[in-house]
Design a protein around this motif. Sequence first.
Motif, PDB file in Angstrom:
ATOM      1  N   PRO A  15      33.797  75.359  57.762  1.00 45.07           N
ATOM      2  CA  PRO A  15      33.752  74.951  56.356  1.00 45.07           C
ATOM      3  C   PRO A  15      32.433  75.252  55.633  1.00 45.07           C
ATOM      4  CG  PRO A  15      33.566  73.041  57.783  1.00 45.07           C
ATOM      5  CD  PRO A  15      33.841  74.216  58.666  1.00 45.07           C
ATOM      6  N   TYR A  16      31.402  75.668  56.354  1.00 43.47           N
ATOM      7  CA  TYR A  16      30.111  75.921  55.719  1.00 43.47           C
ATOM      8  C   TYR A  16      29.678  77.363  55.903  1.00 43.47           C
ATOM      9  CZ  TYR A  16      29.941  70.870  55.713  1.00 43.47           C
ATOM     10  OH  TYR A  16      30.255  69.559  55.529  1.00 43.47           O
ATOM     11  N   ILE A  17      29.022  77.888  54.887  1.00 42.38           N
ATOM     12  CA  ILE A  17      28.347  79.176  54.981  1.00 42.38           C
ATOM     13  C   ILE A  17      26.872  78.842  55.141  1.00 42.38           C
ATOM     14  CG2 ILE A  17      27.766  81.316  53.793  1.00 42.38           C
ATOM     15  CD1 ILE A  17      30.439  81.022  52.278  1.00 42.38           C
ATOM     16  N   ALA A  18      26.284  79.230  56.263  1.00 42.92           N
ATOM     17  CA  ALA A  18      24.893  78.886  56.554  1.00 42.92           C
ATOM     18  C   ALA A  18      23.981  80.052  56.204  1.00 42.92           C
ATOM     19  CB  ALA A  18      24.739  78.537  58.032  1.00 42.92           C
ATOM     20  N   ILE A  19      22.831  79.717  55.640  1.00 34.52           N
ATOM     21  CA  ILE A  19      21.789  80.704  55.350  1.00 34.52           C
ATOM     22  C   ILE A  19      20.537  80.235  56.068  1.00 34.52           C
ATOM     23  CG2 ILE A  19      20.386  81.780  53.565  1.00 34.52           C
ATOM     24  CD1 ILE A  19      22.707  81.223  51.625  1.00 34.52           C
ATOM     25  N   ARG A  20      20.001  81.093  56.932  1.00 32.99           N
ATOM     26  CA  ARG A  20      18.824  80.738  57.724  1.00 32.99           C
ATOM     27  C   ARG A  20      17.731  81.767  57.481  1.00 32.99           C
ATOM     28  NH1 ARG A  20      17.403  82.149  62.961  1.00 32.99           N
ATOM     29  NH2 ARG A  20      19.394  83.174  63.272  1.00 32.99           N
ATOM     30  N   PHE A  21      16.553  81.274  57.158  1.00 35.95           N
ATOM     31  CA  PHE A  21      15.379  82.131  56.973  1.00 35.95           C
ATOM     32  C   PHE A  21      14.665  82.258  58.303  1.00 35.95           C
ATOM     33  CE2 PHE A  21      16.299  80.343  52.890  1.00 35.95           C
ATOM     34  CZ  PHE A  21      16.014  81.347  51.987  1.00 35.95           C
ATOM     35  N   HIS A  22      14.097  83.413  58.575  1.00 37.11           N
ATOM     36  CA  HIS A  22      13.328  83.560  59.809  1.00 37.11           C
ATOM     37  C   HIS A  22      11.834  83.397  59.550  1.00 37.11           C
ATOM     38  CE1 HIS A  22      12.396  87.582  58.385  1.00 37.11           C
ATOM     39  NE2 HIS A  22      11.538  87.689  59.353  1.00 37.11           N
ATOM     40  N   TYR A  23      11.484  82.922  58.391  1.00 34.08           N
ATOM     41  CA  TYR A  23      10.089  82.712  58.020  1.00 34.08           C
ATOM     42  C   TYR A  23       9.986  81.414  57.228  1.00 34.08           C
ATOM     43  CZ  TYR A  23      11.736  84.311  53.505  1.00 34.08           C
ATOM     44  OH  TYR A  23      12.435  84.422  52.326  1.00 34.08           O
ATOM     45  N   ASN A  24       8.777  80.919  57.094  1.00 35.73           N
ATOM     46  CA  ASN A  24       8.542  79.731  56.292  1.00 35.73           C
ATOM     47  C   ASN A  24       8.234  80.187  54.865  1.00 35.73           C
ATOM     48  OD1 ASN A  24       7.414  77.543  54.925  1.00 35.73           O
ATOM     49  ND2 ASN A  24       6.477  76.712  56.772  1.00 35.73           N
ATOM     50  N   PRO A  25       9.099  79.911  53.903  1.00 37.31           N
ATOM     51  CA  PRO A  25       8.862  80.365  52.536  1.00 37.31           C
ATOM     52  C   PRO A  25       7.554  79.847  51.944  1.00 37.31           C
ATOM     53  CG  PRO A  25      11.101  79.593  52.793  1.00 37.31           C
ATOM     54  CD  PRO A  25      10.381  79.239  54.044  1.00 37.31           C
ATOM     55  N   TYR A  26       7.084  78.690  52.388  1.00 36.83           N
ATOM     56  CA  TYR A  26       5.823  78.166  51.864  1.00 36.83           C
ATOM     57  C   TYR A  26       4.643  79.021  52.315  1.00 36.83           C
ATOM     58  CZ  TYR A  26       7.921  74.068  49.802  1.00 36.83           C
ATOM     59  OH  TYR A  26       8.658  73.250  48.989  1.00 36.83           O
ATOM     60  N   GLU A  27       4.682  79.521  53.548  1.00 36.70           N
ATOM     61  CA  GLU A  27       3.624  80.416  54.012  1.00 36.70           C
ATOM     62  C   GLU A  27       3.651  81.726  53.231  1.00 36.70           C
ATOM     63  OE1 GLU A  27       4.225  80.785  58.208  1.00 36.70           O
ATOM     64  OE2 GLU A  27       3.666  78.694  58.598  1.00 36.70           O
ATOM     65  N   LEU A  28       4.833  82.243  52.956  1.00 30.67           N
ATOM     66  CA  LEU A  28       4.972  83.456  52.167  1.00 30.67           C
ATOM     67  C   LEU A  28       4.453  83.235  50.751  1.00 30.67           C
ATOM     68  CD1 LEU A  28       6.141  86.364  52.038  1.00 30.67           C
ATOM     69  CD2 LEU A  28       8.270  85.328  51.256  1.00 30.67           C
TER      70      LEU A  28
END
Length: 114
Positions: A15-28
């Motif tokens: 039931p869910y579409i998952a989106i996973r980042f391989h980095y920390n957006p705050y560091e970017l």
Amino acid sequence: MHQDFIDLIKADDHPYIAIRFHYNPYELFEKNGQTGTIDSEIYITLAGEEKKYAIPGQIHLCQDKALRINGNIKINLNDFHLKPPSKFMGMVKVNNEVFVNFGLKMEQNLITRK
């Protein structure tokens, strides 16, 4: 066609579409300054399968210290081994490509590391 698409992505089982980042957006964000573009990779899980995609987008810091990432991505349904539905003996078809415009807002305290 909406119900056909729901059936296509196996929403009852996944039931869910998952989106996973391989980095920390705050560091970017800290590296690139107050606002800027991102060109990185995310992992999308759809119908129980995970695929990696490059995403270009914009990153902004909100007043509440949350980050907002905006962009768009083209997803090919064949990547997930999904065959688009057709109706009326093939006269109405869904394209293999789905274009997704997204806006994500994330808070630093919700970011986890694996």
